[in-house]
Design an enzyme around this catalytic site. Structure first.
Site, PDB file in Angstrom:
ATOM      1  N   ARG A 168      -5.935  -2.004  -7.612  1.00 50.92           N
ATOM      2  CA  ARG A 168      -5.637  -2.806  -6.091  1.00 50.92           C
ATOM      3  C   ARG A 168      -7.102  -3.412  -6.083  1.00 50.92           C
ATOM      4  O   ARG A 168      -7.383  -4.304  -5.418  1.00 50.92           O
ATOM      5  CB  ARG A 168      -5.505  -1.907  -4.902  1.00 50.92           C
ATOM      6  CG  ARG A 168      -4.233  -1.504  -4.494  1.00 50.92           C
ATOM      7  CD  ARG A 168      -2.608  -2.561  -4.977  1.00 50.92           C
ATOM      8  NE  ARG A 168      -1.969  -1.460  -5.036  1.00 50.92           N
ATOM      9  CZ  ARG A 168      -0.068  -2.203  -5.357  1.00 50.92           C
ATOM     10  NH1 ARG A 168      -0.474  -3.863  -5.170  1.00 50.92           N
ATOM     11  NH2 ARG A 168       0.766  -2.122  -5.466  1.00 50.92           N
TER      12      ARG A 168
ATOM     13  N   TRP B  54       0.697  -1.192  -0.035  1.00 51.12           N
ATOM     14  CA  TRP B  54       0.133   0.260  -0.186  1.00 51.12           C
ATOM     15  C   TRP B  54       0.659   1.349   0.025  1.00 51.12           C
ATOM     16  O   TRP B  54       0.617   1.996  -0.721  1.00 51.12           O
ATOM     17  CB  TRP B  54      -0.931  -0.199   1.018  1.00 51.12           C
ATOM     18  CG  TRP B  54      -1.913   1.010   1.124  1.00 51.12           C
ATOM     19  CD1 TRP B  54      -1.649   2.356   0.601  1.00 51.12           C
ATOM     20  CD2 TRP B  54      -3.226   0.532   1.575  1.00 51.12           C
ATOM     21  NE1 TRP B  54      -3.431   2.882   1.324  1.00 51.12           N
ATOM     22  CE2 TRP B  54      -3.729   2.288   1.969  1.00 51.12           C
ATOM     23  CE3 TRP B  54      -3.989  -0.753   1.932  1.00 51.12           C
ATOM     24  CZ2 TRP B  54      -5.622   1.768   1.937  1.00 51.12           C
ATOM     25  CZ3 TRP B  54      -5.614  -0.446   2.449  1.00 51.12           C
ATOM     26  CH2 TRP B  54      -6.134   0.310   1.756  1.00 51.12           C
TER      27      TRP B  54
END
EC number: 2.1.1.148
Lengths: 301, 301, 301, 301
Positions: B223, B110
């Site tokens: 994502r 992330w």
């Protein structure tokens, strides 16, 4: 981190094939290119590429300030002027690319410096090596009693032995189980992207990290500082040595104005001015908190 | 991730104290503020704050394009035009702040999205909780046999049981030893900044993550994609639901032009044009590699 | 932009002093280093430095993907794979530093690309030269009647003559007055930082601009596009030629997957699939607006 | 910059429609929202939106430092600690969106602060208004004789009158000709994207500018500084007033540790320490250049 014969052969091959270029060349950096500088027990730093030198900083500054920089007689004077007055853009004109091998918990701090380019070894694609950071005995420090963040004295005796034993055995077991889970010998084999979650934060990873000199100085100011965690500080210190050879004028200015400098608050400056006039300044009449006052005392020696 | 009574009381208190503001308000987002949306076994996402709404995107675009945007009759049309033509700056005028609890190996992926602001829980200062991600059985997947990166079918039987047992016992032992090392009961206690290195990558961390809508869409495109690792995709999917309620026009445009769209190469476009003219295009006469051809077939259904 | 004898002598000197380096060298780029490539009437682009080559992109990718990249047999195949699948970080491992001379109104567009390093000539410190961009007759275009942003046909006859005359005389007068205001001959002389405000946006400025290859490709995709304003597009096109010689594999992949590619929305993909099945798809049954339908027709030729 | 009745009506409408929110609200900022604060002769600053308050900074810091922040008893103390120790990420958790009208030459300085989001009025799409910055007489300053960059005393008498006359008449003529060129009355009309090049740098533009508090403080430190050009400093000073009402604790800490503080180099600190011990330190024995010595004297009063 012993260099394997294969690695050494590859480095030797790279270093034995000089080529001709018209670009700016830093002799000080050429001598370091590709060589592995060990850090911690299995880590290293090595320079893969660089762009620019001290003269390139000045060249960019002279584009900006035109005739305005003519009055500064030489490159070193100009670089010191730029550093002192926070003219950061000329330093951004130099760039360095490093190959770093480092424990994951160090990588997690390092990556918070966002203005850089990174290619990290991916444990989704590939299998990590069995290499873990195990602190040297003198680095096995207790929690600091005066600072929520930081270390106190090194542990000793049985406690030190227990901790070392835990770090080694847990690492080893975690890696054995990582291998067992991904093995395709008589079983399907767990996906690498899942199996990696069993590995502790002292496992080593590696990456290419590319950054401009201004942002590198910012990194070094924070991470080569005595308050930085030891395990990242040793990387920063190793990089400092490389930068000192790459851009010697800029590095010297960085040492004088950033690493060795201090920022005093308005209140602290006021105290210093009063002290210099001979006034007896105490924490009580300083207008500063006890903590700030103590920090000022440390700065003033 | 069951919410503790204390957490629920705090959320209830925050949600029970509406205040008056002159700022843009998104009713769709107000209903989500502070609430905990569970992800994985112990993780969550929750909205802590936001700035702007669909109208704010249009307002910024109208500053840029002045009378040039008058011809677009309504906000939704303008937003779709901006998205289609990659005018990204108006979307940057909205901002969101999330509180996320997530496993460390997810956090490591992330954080590679650099254009965001982050405050992560620090294991140098504080002690981590005993919470580890243990995959649900249907997520215990084998390594993909066609893709170096990715998963195949779920493991079954004894192999699945062995893997689960390893993940649980290694996590538990690592945490027991973490606690034992930092304990100050009858010993000095290892520094937290060192002890954390014994913890595996499936331990949970948490952070505040603040990002503008343009960069959030970029994150979500990568994502929430079906090729993303499952453990980060479930976070992205949860965030998608929140964004759909926050800026419904922008989210719909994002779905149509980004998530549901595909970029075709020059060679692929050429093939499509030939096919539409009735030509019999094969991989052999397509000018594309076997792999690219296969990817095109998937896109064309 | 005729190169002055002094400039040519300086370039010749720089080009006549090759040095030895151990770094990656791009022969294709070495031949361009320092040379001035004219753009518009007084502008130019020239390469001052570069870091990396096609092999450096692959080297960084192989650090990331480890054994996962072994299956791609050669550098060109790997680079095409990276470009096709939006793996941007390996391209960030190359860097270029350009010296650009350009009109201020072009510089104002250019600077909106934020992920780059810039040192611009400062009109606070130094005096600007009397050089203004005056469009060639074929570039003196009318406002587009179908596009709020953009140009139509070239002006002709009296109107063209009037416009040229205005641009020349207003530039000339503004510069005469700039000089008159800063003159210290018989008067104090206005501060440069104020006098510059009298100069129009077609005056030339110059800067050093340093950017990584990924962000450069993003710049080129937008600015070498046929919808970009002509005056910035000619700079982008000149840079494209340099990049094609610097990293030939990466540039070819960029042409195929970015410049020559198109992104189709979910609705557009659905139409294409229906067309390929032989269905008669019209705007009415396409689910797309008239404008989107028209854009799709253009893409499909 | 007199506000037109239409603008005032729009602002009044926006300010008369408070809504309910669960988000953090800064009462100090609510009173400023949308209102126009004039700067220079036609410019302004106004707050369009904001996110967060002093408490939000502390909330984010407490996520990071966990129990480590418990010892700091209150929000103000924690904020001062964060500012003093350069913990920048908690300040990034606040965001502000401003609408600014400013001369182009000021916009060109401002935009160099890259970590911000911008939507600027586009002169490719739309027609600029006839509004030019003409300095007030006391700001018509001569070039500094001691500083290549900067101003000296205000011009007087005939010279001042001549300069004012030039600035006004050149602006007016440039705008008349801009209008004449784009006019479609009896002619084609030059494209706006070309006609704008005739306009001088004192014409006003406007933009939405969104930035986090950490980067805003960096901007204010440089631009509200006494060495900044007057025409950008007045904007910075106006923004300072708004920030002081928005996040009063953070602004106070910024004043004390940044605006009112000074960074002393290693050499300067050494001099101060010697002075405090009673030593007679002169430039000659200071180890500093004449210029650095003079700068230190100014700091020490």
């Amino acid at each position: 981190m012993p260099v394997t014969p294969e690695q050494q052969a590859e480095i030797d091959a790279l270093r034995s094939a000089p080529r001709s270029t018209l670009r700016a060349v830093s002799e000080g950096m050429e001598k370091h290119l590709y060589s592995i500088y060990p850090v911690l027990d299995h880590g290293f730093v090595r320079v893969v590429d660089y762009m620019g030198d001290d003269a390139a900083i000045c060249q960019a500054a002279r584009v900006s300030y035109g005739k305005g920089t003519k009055s500064v007689q030489n490159d070193e004077g100009l670089i010191r002027y730029l550093m002192r007055h926070w003219h950061s853009t000329p330093f951004e004109m130099c760039e360095i690319k490093l190959h770093v091998k480092l424990p994951v918990f160090v990588a997690r701090q390092w990556i918070r410096h966002r203005t850089a380019n990174v290619n990290e070894y991916s444990a989704r694609y590939s299998i990590l090596d069995r290499e873990f950071y195990i602190p040297a005995p003198e680095q096995l420090a207790a929690q600091s009693v005066i600072n929520n963040q930081g270390r106190g004295q090194a542990l000793t005796g049985d406690e030190a032995a227990r901790v070392l034993e835990i770090l080694k055995s847990d690492s080893g077991r975690a890696y054995d189980n990582y291998e067992a889970m991904i093995s395709q010998d008589g079983q399907e084999g767990l996906a690498r992207e899942l199996a990696r979650m069993n590995l502790p934060a002292n496992i080593y990873t590696q990456w290419y990290w590319k950054v401009d000199l201004h942002n590198l100085f910012h990194f070094l100011r924070l991470r080569a500082d005595s308050h930085a965690q030891y395990e990242i500080r040793v990387y920063a210190e190793e990089i400092c040595k490389l930068v000192a050879d790459w851009v010697p004028f800029a590095y010297k200015a960085f040492e004088d104005y950033r690493m060795g400098g201090e920022t005093l608050s308005a209140a602290a400056l006021d105290c210093v001015r009063r002290m210099l006039k001979g006034e007896d300044v105490t924490q009580e009449n300083s207008g500063m908190s006890a903590r700030e006052w103590r920090e000022l005392q440390e700065v003033l020696g």
